[in-house]
Design a protein around this motif. Structure first.
Motif: not given
Ligand code: UDP
Ligand code: MG
Length: 331
Positions: A96-99, A316-327
């Motif tokens: 979700v980030c650029d940096v 976190g933000d609801k809109d963020d689709v957080v990558d949960l592969i490793d999580v």
């Protein structure tokens, strides 16, 4: 003027209730000023990773998040150590980030270096290392051991950046590549340079811990140092083989020597050398076995392939689709 660079600050926190109020205040001010200046986007965030703290750290993070969505929280199910906490944070935000910029919670890293890091990123660097320009605030002992350690590491063939700890900027691409490294024996400052990509350096003054005490007492520091060497280099094992060859050669010389003494009729005494060599060789054998055992231990842990951390809560933000592969989120 709006910028579209979405920055995530990743801050590992272990029992940091004394510093968190101040750290969050300063980070909030910093990010707001960067947003106003149009350097970063207003969707930039601060991710506080609670590494299984025993004090009120998580309550503080929760309050911060409720007050201001700028702050997000990641709670690990238990204490997994600085490196894993950092990784958990970085892996959570990577899609979700650029940096992302990682920084300690204790304000030892200079918040104002962030501007320059972002500048270098704009100029094309994918990884920007924060490097201490001096170590005046460290004790004489810590400075000496730390610098000796960097030199030793380099001699062992590990490519680590001199005087750089974990204050660094990584682009989304760099984070994506970092996620490919699945080792359990994690030593980020050794792995990040392996990624390659264009890097740059920003120098900063490291100040003293703002409050609270170091979470790295001497024993933990030594074990971290040893961890680093054995995670990145096989030279110690090679050194042991070399030592074996050397000792064997010496024993051949001694054999010839004793034979000559024997045939010239001078075979008394010898007690001292016998006892000494038993101890010396015994000691060396033990050390060698220990070092080899250390590597076998590492292999053992890697083959188990256990999760490096488990996230038990996420704010976190609801809109963020957080990558949960490793999580893995428990609930
Ligand atoms: N930390 C952590 N887990 C641990 C130990 C430390 O997340 O098990 C965090 C800590 O909260 C801080 C950073 O790692 O943000 C660096 O720790 P510290 O300042 O105690 O280390 P030092 O600067 O003394 O080397
Ligand atoms: Mg510190």
């Amino acid at each position: 003027m709006q910028s579209n660079i979405r920055l995530f600050m990743v801050i590992p926190c272990y029992n940091e209730q004394e510093v968190l109020p101040e750290t969050s205040k300063r980070l909030e001010a910093k990010l707001n000023s960067l947003i106003n200046k149009g350097v970063i986007s207003d969707t930039s965030r601060v991710v506080l990773v609670d590494d299984g703290s025993k004090d009120t750290t998580w309550q503080l993070i929760d309050e911060l998040h409720k007050k201001n969505p700028l702050f997000q929280g990641v709670k690990l199910s238990r204490n997994r150590g600085h490196q894993n906490a950092l990784l958990a944070g970085l892996m959570t935000v990577r899609s979700v980030c650029d940096v992302a910029i990682s920084m300690d919670a204790d304000l030892q890293d200079d918040i104002d270096a962030i501007d320059e890091m972002l500048q270098k990123y704009k100029e094309g660097a994918e990884i920007v290392y924060g490097v201490r320009s001096s170590r005046q605030t460290d004790t004489f002992f810590k400075r000496g051991t730390a610098q000796g350690y960097y030199k030793l590491m380099n001699r062992m063939g590990a490519d680590i950046v001199y005087n750089h700890a974990d204050f660094r900027l990584m682009s989304r691409d760099a984070l994506e590549m970092l996620s490919e490294y699945s080792e359990v024996n994690l030593f980020l400052r050794g792995i990040v340079p392996m990624i390659g990509l264009k890097t740059d350096i920003v120098y900063y003054e490291r100040s003293e811990r703002f409050a609270g005490e170091s979470k790295y007492p001497l024993m933990k520091m030594l074990s971290f140092a040893f961890e680093g060497i054995t995670s990145l280099s096989v030279k110690p094992i090679r050194f042991i083989s070399g030592l074996g060859v050397f000792i064997f050669s010496v024993s051949v010389i001694i054999l010839i020597y004793t034979l000559i003494r024997h045939f010239t009729g001078n075979t008394i005494q010898g007690w001292t050398t016998t006892v000494l060599s038993i101890w010396a060789i015994g000691g060396l054998t033990m050390i060698s076995l220990g070092v080899i055992g250390e590597y076998i231990g590492k292999i053992y842990l890697e083959t188990k392939n256990r999760p490096r951390y488990i996230i038990s809560e996420y704010l976190g933000d609801k809109d963020d689709v957080v990558d949960l592969i490793d999580v893995k989120i428990k609930k």
